[in-house]
Scaffold this motif. Structure first.
Motif, PDB file in Angstrom:
ATOM      1  N   HIS A 164       0.817  -1.236   0.096  1.00  0.00           N
ATOM      2  CA  HIS A 164       0.067  -0.189   0.016  1.00  0.00           C
ATOM      3  C   HIS A 164       0.743   1.371   0.115  1.00  0.00           C
ATOM      4  CE1 HIS A 164      -2.992  -3.324   1.462  1.00  0.00           C
ATOM      5  NE2 HIS A 164      -3.709  -2.307   0.704  1.00  0.00           N
ATOM      6  N   ARG A 165       2.034   1.064   0.236  1.00  0.00           N
ATOM      7  CA  ARG A 165       2.835   2.385   0.332  1.00  0.00           C
ATOM      8  C   ARG A 165       3.219   2.986  -0.990  1.00  0.00           C
ATOM      9  NH1 ARG A 165       9.177   2.743   2.829  1.00  0.00           N
ATOM     10  NH2 ARG A 165       9.237   5.006   2.931  1.00  0.00           N
ATOM     11  N   ARG A 166       3.092   4.290  -1.093  1.00  0.00           N
ATOM     12  CA  ARG A 166       3.174   5.030  -2.203  1.00  0.00           C
ATOM     13  C   ARG A 166       4.563   5.843  -1.944  1.00  0.00           C
ATOM     14  NH1 ARG A 166      -1.617   8.014  -2.906  1.00  0.00           N
ATOM     15  NH2 ARG A 166      -0.549   9.470  -4.333  1.00  0.00           N
ATOM     16  N   PRO A 167       5.769   5.737  -2.674  1.00  0.00           N
ATOM     17  CA  PRO A 167       6.996   6.631  -2.515  1.00  0.00           C
ATOM     18  C   PRO A 167       6.663   8.019  -2.714  1.00  0.00           C
ATOM     19  CG  PRO A 167       7.496   4.586  -3.884  1.00  0.00           C
ATOM     20  CD  PRO A 167       5.963   4.698  -3.794  1.00  0.00           C
ATOM     21  N   SER A 168       5.731   8.677  -3.435  1.00  0.00           N
ATOM     22  CA  SER A 168       5.326   9.892  -3.449  1.00  0.00           C
ATOM     23  C   SER A 168       3.868  10.069  -3.969  1.00  0.00           C
ATOM     24  CB  SER A 168       6.146  10.344  -4.561  1.00  0.00           C
ATOM     25  OG  SER A 168       5.494  10.014  -5.755  1.00  0.00           O
ATOM     26  N   PRO A 169       3.370  11.238  -3.708  1.00  0.00           N
ATOM     27  CA  PRO A 169       1.950  11.368  -4.030  1.00  0.00           C
ATOM     28  C   PRO A 169       1.440  11.279  -5.230  1.00  0.00           C
ATOM     29  CG  PRO A 169       2.867  13.456  -2.726  1.00  0.00           C
ATOM     30  CD  PRO A 169       4.069  12.293  -3.192  1.00  0.00           C
ATOM     31  N   THR A 170       2.569  11.252  -6.279  1.00  0.00           N
ATOM     32  CA  THR A 170       2.076  10.869  -7.529  1.00  0.00           C
ATOM     33  C   THR A 170       2.798   9.489  -8.009  1.00  0.00           C
ATOM     34  OG1 THR A 170       4.171  12.087  -8.166  1.00  0.00           O
ATOM     35  CG2 THR A 170       2.117  13.488  -8.064  1.00  0.00           C
ATOM     36  N   THR A 171       2.693   8.671  -7.266  1.00  0.00           N
ATOM     37  CA  THR A 171       3.187   7.264  -7.598  1.00  0.00           C
ATOM     38  C   THR A 171       2.062   6.260  -7.238  1.00  0.00           C
ATOM     39  OG1 THR A 171       5.423   7.747  -7.315  1.00  0.00           O
ATOM     40  CG2 THR A 171       5.091   5.585  -7.237  1.00  0.00           C
ATOM     41  N   GLU A 182      -5.307  10.817 -11.105  1.00  0.00           N
ATOM     42  CA  GLU A 182      -5.936  11.593  -9.659  1.00  0.00           C
ATOM     43  C   GLU A 182      -6.773  10.514  -9.171  1.00  0.00           C
ATOM     44  OE1 GLU A 182      -7.074  13.224 -13.037  1.00  0.00           O
ATOM     45  OE2 GLU A 182      -4.947  13.438 -13.004  1.00  0.00           O
ATOM     46  N   VAL A 183      -7.625   9.663  -9.940  1.00  0.00           N
ATOM     47  CA  VAL A 183      -8.213   8.659  -9.399  1.00  0.00           C
ATOM     48  C   VAL A 183      -7.632   7.613  -8.668  1.00  0.00           C
ATOM     49  CG1 VAL A 183     -10.350   7.054 -10.006  1.00  0.00           C
ATOM     50  CG2 VAL A 183     -10.262   9.396 -11.073  1.00  0.00           C
ATOM     51  N   ALA A 184      -6.636   7.091  -9.454  1.00  0.00           N
ATOM     52  CA  ALA A 184      -5.824   6.002  -8.872  1.00  0.00           C
ATOM     53  C   ALA A 184      -5.052   6.462  -7.690  1.00  0.00           C
ATOM     54  CB  ALA A 184      -4.753   5.564 -10.160  1.00  0.00           C
ATOM     55  N   TYR A 185      -4.787   7.639  -7.544  1.00  0.00           N
ATOM     56  CA  TYR A 185      -4.108   7.976  -6.354  1.00  0.00           C
ATOM     57  C   TYR A 185      -5.173   7.775  -5.187  1.00  0.00           C
ATOM     58  CZ  TYR A 185      -0.808   9.875  -9.569  1.00  0.00           C
ATOM     59  OH  TYR A 185       0.048  10.146 -10.574  1.00  0.00           O
ATOM     60  N   ARG A 186      -6.178   8.076  -5.369  1.00  0.00           N
ATOM     61  CA  ARG A 186      -7.233   8.027  -4.045  1.00  0.00           C
ATOM     62  C   ARG A 186      -7.897   6.723  -3.771  1.00  0.00           C
ATOM     63  NH1 ARG A 186      -9.880  12.196  -7.522  1.00  0.00           N
ATOM     64  NH2 ARG A 186     -11.797  10.687  -7.245  1.00  0.00           N
ATOM     65  N   LEU A 187      -7.714   5.854  -4.837  1.00  0.00           N
ATOM     66  CA  LEU A 187      -8.113   4.397  -4.446  1.00  0.00           C
ATOM     67  C   LEU A 187      -7.414   3.964  -3.039  1.00  0.00           C
ATOM     68  CD1 LEU A 187      -8.150   2.475  -7.872  1.00  0.00           C
ATOM     69  CD2 LEU A 187      -9.965   3.578  -6.667  1.00  0.00           C
ATOM     70  N   THR A 188      -8.490   3.219  -2.124  1.00  0.00           N
ATOM     71  CA  THR A 188      -7.978   2.573  -1.023  1.00  0.00           C
ATOM     72  C   THR A 188      -8.135   1.230  -1.124  1.00  0.00           C
ATOM     73  OG1 THR A 188      -8.584   4.655   0.257  1.00  0.00           O
ATOM     74  CG2 THR A 188      -8.087   2.510   1.424  1.00  0.00           C
ATOM     75  N   PHE A 189      -7.043   0.369  -1.225  1.00  0.00           N
ATOM     76  CA  PHE A 189      -6.916  -0.833  -1.384  1.00  0.00           C
ATOM     77  C   PHE A 189      -7.292  -1.674  -0.147  1.00  0.00           C
ATOM     78  CE2 PHE A 189      -5.292   0.601  -5.310  1.00  0.00           C
ATOM     79  CZ  PHE A 189      -5.997  -0.261  -6.358  1.00  0.00           C
ATOM     80  N   PRO A 190      -7.984  -2.919  -0.219  1.00  0.00           N
ATOM     81  CA  PRO A 190      -8.087  -3.654   1.089  1.00  0.00           C
ATOM     82  C   PRO A 190      -6.811  -4.138   1.477  1.00  0.00           C
ATOM     83  CG  PRO A 190      -8.932  -4.946  -0.874  1.00  0.00           C
ATOM     84  CD  PRO A 190      -8.603  -3.565  -1.444  1.00  0.00           C
ATOM     85  N   ILE A 191      -6.937  -5.100   2.493  1.00  0.00           N
ATOM     86  CA  ILE A 191      -5.898  -5.561   3.166  1.00  0.00           C
ATOM     87  C   ILE A 191      -5.222  -6.671   1.969  1.00  0.00           C
ATOM     88  CG2 ILE A 191      -6.692  -5.129   5.484  1.00  0.00           C
ATOM     89  CD1 ILE A 191      -7.121  -8.192   5.626  1.00  0.00           C
ATOM     90  N   LYS A 192      -4.046  -6.916   2.156  1.00  0.00           N
ATOM     91  CA  LYS A 192      -3.420  -7.937   1.512  1.00  0.00           C
ATOM     92  C   LYS A 192      -4.216  -9.138   1.211  1.00  0.00           C
ATOM     93  CE  LYS A 192       0.702 -10.692   1.289  1.00  0.00           C
ATOM     94  NZ  LYS A 192       1.984 -11.055   2.092  1.00  0.00           N
ATOM     95  N   ILE A 196       1.751  -0.444  -5.233  1.00  0.00           N
ATOM     96  CA  ILE A 196       2.034  -1.756  -5.588  1.00  0.00           C
ATOM     97  C   ILE A 196       0.686  -2.355  -5.770  1.00  0.00           C
ATOM     98  CG2 ILE A 196       2.898  -4.242  -5.239  1.00  0.00           C
ATOM     99  CD1 ILE A 196       5.434  -3.022  -4.121  1.00  0.00           C
ATOM    100  N   ALA A 197      -0.171  -2.103  -4.870  1.00  0.00           N
ATOM    101  CA  ALA A 197      -1.551  -2.710  -4.670  1.00  0.00           C
ATOM    102  C   ALA A 197      -2.091  -2.382  -5.984  1.00  0.00           C
ATOM    103  CB  ALA A 197      -2.400  -2.183  -3.491  1.00  0.00           C
ATOM    104  N   TRP A 198      -2.143  -1.153  -6.615  1.00  0.00           N
ATOM    105  CA  TRP A 198      -2.873  -0.556  -7.889  1.00  0.00           C
ATOM    106  C   TRP A 198      -2.164  -1.588  -9.004  1.00  0.00           C
ATOM    107  CZ3 TRP A 198      -1.851   0.718 -12.707  1.00  0.00           C
ATOM    108  CH2 TRP A 198      -2.819   1.182 -13.263  1.00  0.00           C
ATOM    109  N   HIS A 199      -0.966  -1.783  -8.967  1.00  0.00           N
ATOM    110  CA  HIS A 199      -0.400  -2.827  -9.976  1.00  0.00           C
ATOM    111  C   HIS A 199      -0.985  -4.065 -10.042  1.00  0.00           C
ATOM    112  CE1 HIS A 199       2.177   0.382 -11.912  1.00  0.00           C
ATOM    113  NE2 HIS A 199       2.651   0.703 -10.511  1.00  0.00           N
TER     114      HIS A 199
END
Length: 195
Positions: free
Chosen positions: A33-40, A107-117, A43-46
């Motif tokens: 769930h970690r994003r190295p920067s606000p515009t990255t 902008e949408v992808a950055y706002r998605l909150t993915f569930p637990i692993k 891994i969960a998104w990928h």
């Protein structure tokens, strides 16, 4: 007996899913769930995007040729049947083409909150298993067969052979695995999926 090109591509496509799952299983929730920067992207998104693409693909394979429609039941996306968008609160989000993440606004992808692993990987595992099963119906003749037009893939793919589509998906999966490796490497970890 020699292995055909179709067999080699299908074997590597399925092996790629095994590699991705092995990689994802070793990560913590924080790594995912970690994003190295606000515009990255995380891994969960990928992982979600690859699972959505696998899910969409497994649903499309039966309609690629008349013969495949005889070999496989008509396809349905696990995402829609089991209402995963609603479960995760994504149902009112602009998730890109066919809700796969393709051409999704950043902008949408950055706002998605993915569930637990465990929940995320549950969906990934199910979609990879479904698409890996569907591609076993593709033999040498079907691999070389031209895709027929079908509503699900109109404007996305369908202008080549079934094999062209599989090669495109194999390349796509590996590109995203490379992105995930880099994102983990930025978290001061060994990023490689092969170690």
């Amino acid at each position: 007996m020699s292995t055909s090109v179709a067999e080699m591509v299908i074997k590597e496509y399925c092996a790629g899913h095994d590699r991705l799952l092995k990689y994802l299983r070793k990560l913590s929730d924080e790594h995912l769930h970690r994003r190295p920067s606000p515009t990255t992207h995380a891994i969960a998104w990928h992982a979600w995007h690859l699972a959505r693409w696998a899910d969409f693909t497994q649903a499309c394979i039966p309609g690629m040729t008349p013969e495949l429609s005889q070999r496989l039941p008509s396809g349905a996306e696990i995402w829609h049947v089991e209402q995963w968008a609603q479960r995760w609160g994504f149902d009112n989000m602009q998730l890109g083409v066919k809700a796969t993440g393709m051409e999704m606004p950043d902008e949408v992808a950055y706002r998605l909150t993915f569930p637990i692993k465990a929940e995320l990987l549950g969906y990934v595992e199910r979609t990879f298993a479904a698409v890996d099963h569907a591609v076993t119906a593709i033999d040498d003749d079907q691999f070389l067969a031209s895709e027929q037009l079908q509503p699900m893939t109109e404007g996305i793919w369908g202008k080549g052979t079934v094999g062209d589509a599989l090669l495109s998906h194999l390349t796509h999966d590996n590109r995203h695995l490379g992105m995930m490796e880099c994102l983990l490497g930025l978290q001061v970890q060994s990023g490689t999926a092969t170690v």
